[in-house]
Each structure stands twice: as C-alpha cells, then as structure tokens.
Write a protein that holds these residues in place. Structure first.
Motif, short mmCIF file in Angstrom:
data_model
loop_
_atom_site.label_atom_id
_atom_site.label_comp_id
_atom_site.label_asym_id
_atom_site.label_seq_id
_atom_site.Cartn_x
_atom_site.Cartn_y
_atom_site.Cartn_z
N LEU A 7 1.77 14.40 7.35
CA LEU A 7 1.04 13.19 6.08
C LEU A 7 1.74 12.28 5.63
O LEU A 7 1.59 10.92 5.83
CB LEU A 7 0.70 14.30 5.65
N ILE A 8 3.55 12.46 5.34
CA ILE A 8 4.67 11.49 4.66
C ILE A 8 4.63 10.50 6.17
O ILE A 8 4.73 9.56 5.50
CB ILE A 8 5.55 12.12 4.38
N ARG A 9 4.94 10.88 6.92
CA ARG A 9 4.71 9.53 7.48
C ARG A 9 3.62 8.83 8.52
O ARG A 9 4.43 7.23 8.35
CB ARG A 9 5.16 10.32 9.29
N GLN A 10 2.65 9.36 8.41
CA GLN A 10 1.95 8.26 8.58
C GLN A 10 1.65 7.92 6.81
O GLN A 10 1.43 5.70 7.37
CB GLN A 10 0.23 9.15 8.48
N LEU A 11 1.65 8.28 5.76
CA LEU A 11 1.40 7.77 4.44
C LEU A 11 2.69 6.25 4.70
O LEU A 11 2.26 4.72 3.97
CB LEU A 11 1.18 8.62 3.40
N PHE A 12 3.99 6.94 5.02
CA PHE A 12 5.14 5.43 5.10
C PHE A 12 5.07 4.32 5.80
O PHE A 12 4.80 3.47 5.88
CB PHE A 12 5.50 6.30 5.41
N LEU A 13 4.09 5.00 7.26
CA LEU A 13 4.15 4.10 8.14
C LEU A 13 2.71 2.99 8.33
O LEU A 13 2.82 1.55 7.68
CB LEU A 13 3.74 4.59 9.26
N ALA A 14 1.84 3.72 7.06
CA ALA A 14 0.43 2.83 6.98
C ALA A 14 1.31 1.56 5.58
O ALA A 14 0.97 0.75 5.92
CB ALA A 14 -0.46 3.34 6.49
N SER A 15 2.28 2.45 5.01
CA SER A 15 2.06 1.14 3.33
C SER A 15 3.53 -0.02 4.02
O SER A 15 3.37 -0.54 3.37
CB SER A 15 2.77 1.90 2.05
N ALA A 16 4.07 0.26 4.50
CA ALA A 16 5.51 -0.10 5.51
C ALA A 16 4.63 -1.60 6.31
O ALA A 16 4.97 -2.53 5.78
CB ALA A 16 6.11 0.25 6.36
N MET B 126 13.56 6.36 -2.30
CA MET B 126 12.27 7.36 -1.71
C MET B 126 12.41 7.63 -0.31
O MET B 126 11.71 8.86 -0.14
CB MET B 126 11.41 6.32 -2.59
N SER B 127 13.16 7.18 0.19
CA SER B 127 13.27 6.59 1.49
C SER B 127 14.16 8.61 1.59
O SER B 127 13.82 9.41 2.62
CB SER B 127 13.81 5.77 2.40
N ILE B 128 15.33 8.92 1.11
CA ILE B 128 15.71 9.27 1.42
C ILE B 128 14.90 11.11 0.92
O ILE B 128 15.56 12.23 1.03
CB ILE B 128 17.06 9.67 0.70
N SER B 129 14.41 11.06 0.22
CA SER B 129 13.25 11.95 -0.31
C SER B 129 12.61 12.71 0.72
O SER B 129 11.94 13.47 0.58
CB SER B 129 12.44 11.66 -2.77
N ALA B 130 12.01 11.18 1.30
CA ALA B 130 10.47 11.42 1.90
C ALA B 130 11.38 12.23 3.99
O ALA B 130 10.75 13.03 3.59
CB ALA B 130 10.42 10.09 2.89
#
Length: 438
Positions: free
Chosen positions: A313-322, A426-430
């Motif tokens: 879920l985190i990877r997908q959200l991060f990729l979409a927003s990036a 945020m990236s470190i937390s991800a």
C-alpha cells in the motif's frame, strides 16, 4: 453501495475508491482553479500591488489564525466513525458528530479572542491601518466561525464526496461574483474582504444544508453524552490534538512565509509573493485532496488488512503521488509564466522565480502525501507532527540565511528547504513502515 454494509476494500479496491473520491474533489477544485484566476486578476488590477499586498496580508493572517486554532475534526470523524457506522450504532455516531462540532466551536471562540489581541498589539506591524482593523477583525471572525471540518467529515464518512464537492464549489463561484461586484461598485480592500467573507458564509451554509438533508444534523442535535467520547474511543483526545498540531504546522507554514515577507519587505513585496504563492498552493491543495480522498479508504483497509499488505500500500501510494508531482512540475514550467502574466499583469512579472521555488516545494509535499495519509490512519499523528516541526524549523533557519541575500525570493527558497526536509523524513518513515509496520 452503502458504507455500512460494505467490507473493507483490499489495496486494489482502495485505489479505485480513492480515485472515485478524488474525481469528485478535483471536479470542484477544477472550478476553483479556473475561477480563481479570474477573481485574483480582478483583485490585483483593482487594488494594485500595494493594495493587493495589504489584502493578501489580512487574508493570510486570518487563514493562519483559523488553521492554528482549528481541529481537524473531519479526520477524527472518519477515524472513529468507521466502526460505529459499520455497526449501525447511531447513538455513537451522534455523540461523535456533536463532540466534533463542540471542538470546532471552541477553536473558533479561542481564535476570536486571539484575533482581537493580535490586531490590537501588532496590527500596524502587519500593515493594517486603523481604518482596516474593524473590517479585518470581522473577516477573521467569519473565517473562524465558518470552519466546516465537522460537516466535511460527516459527508466523507458517508462516502458523499459528490455533495462535498458541490459545497466546495460555492467558494470560487461566490468569490468570482463578489469580485466583479466589488470592482464595479467599491474597489477597495474592505470591499474585497466583504466579498470573501460572504463566500465563506455561503460555503459553510451549503455544507450544513447537505448534512441536514442527510438527517445527520438532526442526529447530532438530539445526541447527548459527548463527554463520554474519551471513554468510548480511547486515544481520541490525543489523536485530535496530534492531528491539529500537524495540520497547524503543515498548513500555517504555507501562510507564515507571506507574513514574513510582509514584515521584512513591505506590503508591495507581499502582494507579489502572494500571487506566486496562490498559484503554487494549488499543488498543496492537490496534496490535501489526495489525502482527503484516500484517508477514508485507508482507514477502512487498515482495519482488516493483513500486515504484509501495508508495504504494498505504501509503495503504491508513494509511486502514484510521485508521478503526479513530476507531471505537475513540468506543467508549471511550461504554463506558469503565462498564467502569472494573466493573473498579475506586468506589475507581478518578478514573481516568476518565486513561483518556481514554491511550486517545487508543493511537488515535494505532493510526492510524500501518501505516507502522511497512512501514518495518520495508523494513529501515528505524533510522528507526522515531529516531521512537520522539523520542516518548519528548517524553514526559519533557511529564511534567516537566505532572506538578507535574496529578499522575498529567499523566503520562497526557504519554503522549498522546509518541504525537502519534510519529504526526506517522510521517506525514512515510509521505509520503516514498509519493513517493520511500525
């Protein structure tokens, strides 16, 4: 399908549901974006650089104050309302809605007192002349009393994003009509403040009408026992305070640079900075829209999803927003200067460099908005607050170094530094969440 009877979506379903929610939000924001170009152009040409700078400082200070004292009750309602809604517990829902409204009203009362004190003590330092103080105080109180976080949360909990989008669209339409009327009748700072205040009142009324038509207003008014909420929902007070603190840092930090420019370089420079900031803040609004669209679905998903689903879920959200952030930055580089010329005219042509820096900051915020959403849904709002605090500290430090050299542009550069620091944290937390789930 009614939310109460639906099961928690898996990540693929989450993205479809969030995309549907985002579609309704973008529809209303699309109206806002187009109309805002027109009403800002009217205001800048009617007031000039100096007058528009004064108007920008007043509205910016009022928005900062409203953000400072407002609780993000829409997040509280979604976080703690999903369970009672699924169980059909109308009594618990009513108490939650009523408690959220009480928080909103308490924040508004506190903000009114602070607004009076700030205008009395620092009004002249902010460039607010004695003749403008009354209009500014009235505008600030209206801004505080029309906070619509509770009805927003109710509509989003019920998956009524279309109604929320419709209510949101009242603001740009009312401002556009009001700006034309003020331009033709009374083109002064006071006149535009009245138009903006009426837009806030009409938008709040639209939200509450939507809630009343759904029956939730009656449910809220008839409910009793809001004082039982802390026992009924352990951790709700800490969650409310944490989300308030995080939102205060995140949103007010977008207004504080404007006040800083006004204090350092004067109202004319503040006007130029405001135009660049207003265009760039469309990116910040997009980050908020994605977060608001995804948050209800993330909360529902995390209630029942297995631990291994969190990393995906985190990877997908991060990729979409990036991807969205990169696309928007390219759009700004192509279309930003023509839009700036249309809105501000020749007097605001020096805002281009500021626009680039502020847009970059908005894109950095957008790229990590998915992590923010997941952390909040997992009740890690304290971590989000710490990240925001680090970003604000970096902004003030960078501003102290850069402003003496680059002036107002240095403040815009400092905003980008703040967003870069927050994005890094945020990236470190991800990465931590993806590896350990904590």
């Amino acid at each position: 399908m009614d939310t109460a009877s639906s099961s928690s979506p898996q990540p693929a379903g989450l993205f479809r549901a969030a995309a549907r929610n985002l579609g309704w939000l973008l529809a209303s924001r699309g109206v806002l974006a187009v109309l805002s170009l027109f009403y800002l152009a009217i205001a800048t040409r009617a007031l000039g650089v100096e007058g528009f700078g004064r108007f920008a400082l007043i509205t910016g200070a009022s928005q900062t104050l409203a953000t400072l004292v407002a609780f993000q009750t829409w997040q509280v309602i979604i976080q703690y309302g999903v369970g009672p809604l699924a169980a059909g517990d109308r009594g618990a829902l009513g108490r939650l809605f009523r408690g959220s409204l009480i928080l909103d009203l308490a924040g508004a009362l506190l903000g009114g007192v602070l607004a009076w004190a700030i205008l009395t003590i620092w009004g002249e330092a902010l460039g607010i002349a004695p003749t403008l103080k009354r209009a500014t105080l009235i505008f600030s109180i209206v801004q505080l009393l029309t906070v619509r976080s509770t009805p927003l949360g109710i509509l989003r909990l019920r998956d009524r994003f279309a109604l929320s989008a419709l209510a949101d669209s009242v603001t740009p339409v009312a401002r556009f009509i009001g700006a034309i009327a003020v331009w033709l009748i009374h083109p002064t700072v006071q006149g535009f403040l009245v138009a903006w205040a009426l837009a806030e009142v009409l938008t709040a009324a639209a939200y509450w009408i939507m809630v009343a038509r759904s029956g939730d207003l009656d449910l809220m008014l008839k409910s009793r026992g809001a004082r039982l909420l802390p026992a009924e929902h352990p951790g709700i007070i800490r969650f409310a305070l944490s989300t308030n603190a995080s939102a205060t840092l995140g949103l007010s930090s977008k207004q504080l640079p404007l006040l800083l420019v006004g204090a350092i370089a004067g109202t004319a420079a503040a006007g130029v900075f405001r135009i660049a900031s207003q265009i760039a803040q469309g990116l910040a609004k997009l980050s908020q829209l994605i977060s608001r669209a995804a948050f209800p679905e993330v909360v529902r998903t995390l209630r029942d999803a297995p631990p291994e689903a969190l990393s995906r879920l985190i990877r997908q959200l991060f990729l979409a927003s990036a991807i969205a952030a990169v696309a928007i930055m390219l759009l700004v580089m192509v279309a930003g200067k023509p839009v700036l010329s249309i809105v501000g005219g020749r007097d605001f042509r020096h805002a281009w460099t500021m626009l680039l820096w502020l847009s970059l900051a908005g894109c950095l915020d957008l790229a990590t908005t998915g992590v923010d959403t997941v952390l909040t849904a997992m009740r890690r709002a304290g971590r989000v607050f710490a990240i925001r605090l680090g970003g604000v500290g970096a902004m003030f430090g960078a501003a102290a170094l850069l402003t003496p050299i680059y002036g107002a542009t240095g403040v815009a550069m400092a905003v980008t530094v703040a967003s870069a620091v927050a994005a890094l944290l945020m990236s470190i937390s991800a990465l931590q969440l993806a590896r350990t789930g904590a």
